[in-house]
Design a protein around this motif. Structure first.
Motif, PDB file in Angstrom:
ATOM      1  N   ASN A 260      47.295   3.584  30.289  1.00  0.00           N
ATOM      2  CA  ASN A 260      48.272   3.068  29.336  1.00  0.00           C
ATOM      3  C   ASN A 260      49.062   4.214  28.734  1.00  0.00           C
ATOM      4  O   ASN A 260      48.517   5.254  28.412  1.00  0.00           O
ATOM      5  CB  ASN A 260      47.576   2.318  28.198  1.00  0.00           C
ATOM      6  N   ASN A 261      50.350   4.009  28.576  1.00  0.00           N
ATOM      7  CA  ASN A 261      51.178   5.024  27.946  1.00  0.00           C
ATOM      8  C   ASN A 261      50.831   5.168  26.480  1.00  0.00           C
ATOM      9  O   ASN A 261      50.832   6.247  25.923  1.00  0.00           O
ATOM     10  CB  ASN A 261      52.652   4.644  28.119  1.00  0.00           C
TER      11      ASN A 261
ATOM     12  N   THR B 270      54.623  13.429  27.768  1.00  0.00           N
ATOM     13  CA  THR B 270      54.493  14.277  28.952  1.00  0.00           C
ATOM     14  C   THR B 270      53.337  15.243  28.759  1.00  0.00           C
ATOM     15  O   THR B 270      53.239  15.911  27.734  1.00  0.00           O
ATOM     16  CB  THR B 270      55.790  15.069  29.203  1.00  0.00           C
ATOM     17  N   SER B 271      52.457  15.322  29.760  1.00  0.00           N
ATOM     18  CA  SER B 271      51.279  16.187  29.643  1.00  0.00           C
ATOM     19  C   SER B 271      51.676  17.656  29.588  1.00  0.00           C
ATOM     20  O   SER B 271      52.747  18.050  30.068  1.00  0.00           O
ATOM     21  CB  SER B 271      50.315  15.944  30.798  1.00  0.00           C
ATOM     22  N   ILE B 272      50.809  18.446  29.001  1.00  0.00           N
ATOM     23  CA  ILE B 272      51.046  19.878  28.820  1.00  0.00           C
ATOM     24  C   ILE B 272      49.967  20.652  29.575  1.00  0.00           C
ATOM     25  O   ILE B 272      48.781  20.328  29.464  1.00  0.00           O
ATOM     26  CB  ILE B 272      51.005  20.242  27.323  1.00  0.00           C
TER      27      ILE B 272
ATOM     28  N   THR C 166      45.252  19.604  32.168  1.00  0.00           N
ATOM     29  CA  THR C 166      46.512  18.865  32.033  1.00  0.00           C
ATOM     30  C   THR C 166      46.302  17.427  31.556  1.00  0.00           C
ATOM     31  O   THR C 166      47.272  16.704  31.357  1.00  0.00           O
ATOM     32  CB  THR C 166      47.278  18.817  33.373  1.00  0.00           C
ATOM     33  N   SER C 167      45.061  16.989  31.401  1.00  0.00           N
ATOM     34  CA  SER C 167      44.802  15.618  30.966  1.00  0.00           C
ATOM     35  C   SER C 167      44.514  15.588  29.472  1.00  0.00           C
ATOM     36  O   SER C 167      43.496  16.109  29.026  1.00  0.00           O
ATOM     37  CB  SER C 167      43.613  15.031  31.729  1.00  0.00           C
TER      38      SER C 167
ATOM     39  N   LEU D  65      49.170  11.262  27.478  1.00  0.00           N
ATOM     40  CA  LEU D  65      50.189  12.126  28.062  1.00  0.00           C
ATOM     41  C   LEU D  65      50.069  12.067  29.576  1.00  0.00           C
ATOM     42  O   LEU D  65      49.005  12.310  30.148  1.00  0.00           O
ATOM     43  CB  LEU D  65      50.010  13.559  27.560  1.00  0.00           C
ATOM     44  N   LEU D  66      51.163  11.755  30.214  1.00  0.00           N
ATOM     45  CA  LEU D  66      51.175  11.492  31.648  1.00  0.00           C
ATOM     46  C   LEU D  66      51.777  12.668  32.404  1.00  0.00           C
ATOM     47  O   LEU D  66      52.754  13.277  31.964  1.00  0.00           O
ATOM     48  CB  LEU D  66      51.978  10.226  31.945  1.00  0.00           C
TER      49      LEU D  66
END
Length: 197
Positions: free
Chosen positions: A10-11, A91-93, A168-169, A194-195
């Motif tokens: 889910n976003n 957005t993932s970092i 990154t997750s 974060l995707l």
């Protein structure tokens, strides 16, 4: 129950409050991690245990990166705090855990895991603070040093080195800090996952 990025797509997800809060709630915003990353962080903690003279380890499920500490807040403000979570970018970092450090305390140090300077992370935290300021939420921790607390009340002669690793997750969460049967628990009240692009 916790819901980690590795199993949720889910976003944005809001976690229902299971009890009626009528008193001030101790809240903070955090970046949390998937189970694989939590396991690596826990392994680093375990490697430090034999080197410690003393120390209280942060529970694995409580490991996080604080983005902003809100302190005690009135429950009526929860909808606002949840809206802020949803308003942040998703957005993932790519974070790199790069070094160990400590905050010196008289009763025992805080030992933490540091993150290599990351412009995207700094921008995310800055956006969060801007939202809070625009919403007239009183905050005092506008300075930001990205770290994950591994131990409190700790004594160690020397901090060892370790092999840096990346993650990154993540999810941005509004967290409630409270006691459950005399155990410190951080319960997510709202999340923005974060995707990866």
């Amino acid at each position: 129950a916790y819901c980690f990025v590795s199993s949720c797509f889910n976003n944005s997800m809001v976690f229902p409050i299971t009890k009626a809060y009528t008193q001030a709630m101790r809240l903070f915003y955090a970046l949390t991690f998937d189970e694989q990353t939590l396991s690596r962080l826990s392994d680093i903690q375990d490697s430090l245990v034999p080197l410690l003279e003393k120390g209280r380890k942060s529970a694995k499920h409580n490991l996080h990166l604080t983005l902003s500490f809100l302190g005690n807040q009135e429950p009526r403000l929860l909808p606002l705090f949840k809206e802020i979570v949803a308003a942040l970018p998703n957005t993932s970092i790519n974070l790199q855990f790069s070094h160990l450090g400590r905050f010196t305390k008289s009763g025992g140090d805080v030992i933490w895991l540091g993150i290599q300077r990351n412009v995207e992370l700094l921008h995310l935290q800055s956006m969060l603070v801007e939202h809070l300021i625009k919403s007239r939420v009183p905050i005092s921790d506008t300075s930001f040093a990205a770290h994950i607390t591994l131990f409190r009340n700790a004594r160690i002669a020397e901090l060892p080195s370790f092999s840096p690793f990346s993650c990154t997750s993540q999810a941005i969460r509004l967290m409630l800090s409270h006691q459950v049967e005399n155990v410190l628990v951080y319960t997510p009240l709202a999340s923005n996952f974060l995707l990866e692009n």
